[in-house]
Design an enzyme around this catalytic site. Structure first.
Site, PDB file in Angstrom:
ATOM      1  N   GLY A   1       0.812  -1.211   0.000  1.00  0.00           N
ATOM      2  CA  GLY A   1       0.000   0.000   0.000  1.00  0.00           C
ATOM      3  C   GLY A   1       0.846   1.263   0.000  1.00  0.00           C
ATOM      4  O   GLY A   1       0.572   2.208   0.744  1.00  0.00           O
ATOM      5  N   ALA A   2       1.879   1.284  -0.842  1.00  0.00           N
ATOM      6  CA  ALA A   2       2.840   2.395  -0.814  1.00  0.00           C
ATOM      7  C   ALA A   2       2.594   3.444  -1.890  1.00  0.00           C
ATOM      8  O   ALA A   2       3.451   4.288  -2.148  1.00  0.00           O
ATOM      9  CB  ALA A   2       4.259   1.850  -0.951  1.00  0.00           C
TER      10      ALA A   2
ATOM     11  N   GLY B   1      -0.563   8.046   0.926  1.00  0.00           N
ATOM     12  CA  GLY B   1      -0.630   8.142   2.376  1.00  0.00           C
ATOM     13  C   GLY B   1       0.641   7.770   3.112  1.00  0.00           C
ATOM     14  O   GLY B   1       1.756   8.109   2.700  1.00  0.00           O
ATOM     15  N   ILE B   2       0.460   7.055   4.223  1.00  0.00           N
ATOM     16  CA  ILE B   2       1.572   6.691   5.089  1.00  0.00           C
ATOM     17  C   ILE B   2       2.592   5.826   4.348  1.00  0.00           C
ATOM     18  O   ILE B   2       3.800   5.999   4.506  1.00  0.00           O
ATOM     19  CB  ILE B   2       1.055   5.926   6.326  1.00  0.00           C
ATOM     20  CG1 ILE B   2       0.100   6.795   7.131  1.00  0.00           C
ATOM     21  CG2 ILE B   2       2.213   5.474   7.209  1.00  0.00           C
ATOM     22  CD1 ILE B   2      -0.631   6.044   8.227  1.00  0.00           C
ATOM     23  N   GLY B   3       2.098   4.894   3.537  1.00  0.00           N
ATOM     24  CA  GLY B   3       2.993   4.005   2.804  1.00  0.00           C
ATOM     25  C   GLY B   3       3.905   4.766   1.858  1.00  0.00           C
ATOM     26  O   GLY B   3       5.107   4.502   1.779  1.00  0.00           O
TER      27      GLY B   3
ATOM     28  N   SER C   1      -3.866  -0.158  14.639  1.00  0.00           N
ATOM     29  CA  SER C   1      -4.594   1.067  14.991  1.00  0.00           C
ATOM     30  C   SER C   1      -5.146   0.939  16.402  1.00  0.00           C
ATOM     31  O   SER C   1      -5.422  -0.162  16.878  1.00  0.00           O
ATOM     32  CB  SER C   1      -5.742   1.300  14.007  1.00  0.00           C
ATOM     33  OG  SER C   1      -6.638   2.287  14.493  1.00  0.00           O
TER      34      SER C   1
ATOM     35  N   TYR D   1     -13.326  -3.516  10.737  1.00  0.00           N
ATOM     36  CA  TYR D   1     -12.036  -2.828  10.654  1.00  0.00           C
ATOM     37  C   TYR D   1     -11.305  -2.913  12.004  1.00  0.00           C
ATOM     38  O   TYR D   1     -10.109  -3.237  12.060  1.00  0.00           O
ATOM     39  CB  TYR D   1     -12.238  -1.365  10.265  1.00  0.00           C
ATOM     40  CG  TYR D   1     -10.983  -0.530  10.330  1.00  0.00           C
ATOM     41  CD1 TYR D   1     -10.020  -0.605   9.322  1.00  0.00           C
ATOM     42  CD2 TYR D   1     -10.735   0.309  11.422  1.00  0.00           C
ATOM     43  CE1 TYR D   1      -8.846   0.145   9.393  1.00  0.00           C
ATOM     44  CE2 TYR D   1      -9.577   1.062  11.493  1.00  0.00           C
ATOM     45  CZ  TYR D   1      -8.640   0.982  10.486  1.00  0.00           C
ATOM     46  OH  TYR D   1      -7.474   1.720  10.554  1.00  0.00           O
TER      47      TYR D   1
END
Length: 339
Positions: free
Chosen positions: A63-64, A67-69, A194, A219
């Site tokens: 997931g790069a 966002g964070i990735g 999370s 989630y």
């Protein structure tokens, strides 16, 4: 002093309105709450100040492409690592890879296709990694979805979509790459979880969500699974030179809820736009777990704002962790190798 007199008079008038009118009082209270919360978020923001380079290291981040990735990949590329972006949308990931190469001067940034909602895709990606990479020093299981406001969805593998994307897909990918990680030791596995885990009620006999819980509940359960998986895997990998840790990145302005709908999502987006961390700030704990030399032997722990944090409730249930691991093996068809 005239300006000061005007300021004091204005402040006094505003204070009077807030104290004597319910509407203004409510608005003022909300503004004060948001201001204090914003100040708290800034005050507790963890920053990775380690300047450790990653020359000769290979990193895979799921997931790069956003966002964070993406922020994590950019930082690690700056540290001269070989960075593999494992993403569902290859075209988007290729553009990100090009931008990272340009901004960091590191040409050793590549893209691999990975759809965590397809076990076939996960196996294909792992096979490509094993065939093309001699070493894998860091695996960052970062990708995740919420699907808030959407209908429950079952994947072609017969799994609930959120659970497969956030836990089962990463579980399978990790087990398939374990031998390479062991070969490359000391190596690290980092699972992005999370604080939502605190709201989870995991029933390992209902991994498909036949109870039809809300997507947010699923989630939260998937984030609890990330922590339990981390703890159980760390136990099983003891003495191999491979460490496993999980983390809470904080409330971050990312695209994770971009396509989600509903009042809760709208409210969350409004709050996030005011209070949330940037992607770069949200990536700090992941980066810290990746590069900090003092964490080379730290395993089975949970971090937030670049500091270790004690988990609560079911996240400490090692019987549940073992059961989750075993049922995840059964669902994915992967088996943890004892050697």
């Amino acid at each position: 002093m005239e300006a000061m007199d005007i300021f004091l008079a204005t402040t006094k008038e505003i204070s009077y309105l807030i104290m004597n009118h319910p509407f203004y009082s409510a608005v003022g209270g909300f503004i004060c709450f948001v201001s204090l919360l914003t100040f708290y978020c800034r005050l507790t923001l963890g920053i990775c100040d380690c300047d450790q380079d990653l020359i000769g290291k290979t990193v895979l981040i799921t997931g790069a492409s956003a966002g964070i990735g993406k922020a994590t990949a950019c930082d690690l590329a700056r540290r001269k690592a070989r960075v593999i972006l494992a993403c569902r949308n290859v075209a988007k990931a290729e553009k990100v890879a090009k931008d990272i190469r340009s901004s960091t001067g590191n040409e050793n940034v590549v893209v691999r296709h990975l759809d965590l909602c397809s076990f076939k895709s996960v196996r294909k990606c792992a096979k490509e990694i094993l065939e093309t990479e001699e070493r894998l020093h860091i695996l960052i299981n970062n990708a995740g979805i919420t699907d808030l406001g959407k209908e429950r969805e079952i994947t072609d593998d017969g799994c609930e979509k959120i659970m497969q994307s956030n836990h089962l897909g990463h579980f399978l990918l990790t087990l398939l790459l374990l031998d390479l990680l062991k070969k490359s030791s000391p190596s690290r596995i980092i699972n992005v979880s999370s604080e939502a885990y605190n709201m989870a009620n995991l029933d390992i006999n209902d991994m498909k969500n036949d109870k039809k819980l809300s997507n947010f509940s699923v989630y939260a359960i998937s984030k609890l699974c990330n922590i339990l998986f981390t703890k159980e895997l760390a136990l099983r990998l003891s003495g191999t030179g491979v460490t496993v840790n999980s983390l809470h990145p904080g409330c971050v302005k990312t695209d994770i809820m971009k396509e989600n709908k509903g009042f809760f999502v709208l409210l969350s987006k409004c709050m996030f736009s005011t209070l949330a961390k940037t992607s770069e700030e949200g990536a700090q704990t992941t980066i810290h777990l990746t590069v900090a030399p003092e964490l080379e032997k730290t395993t089975g722990k949970y971090f937030s704002d670049c500091k270790e944090k004690i988990v609560k409730g079911k996240a400490n249930d090692m019987t549940l962790a073992k059961s989750l691991f075993e049922i995840s093996e059964k669902i994915t068809g992967a088996t943890f190798a004892l050697t």
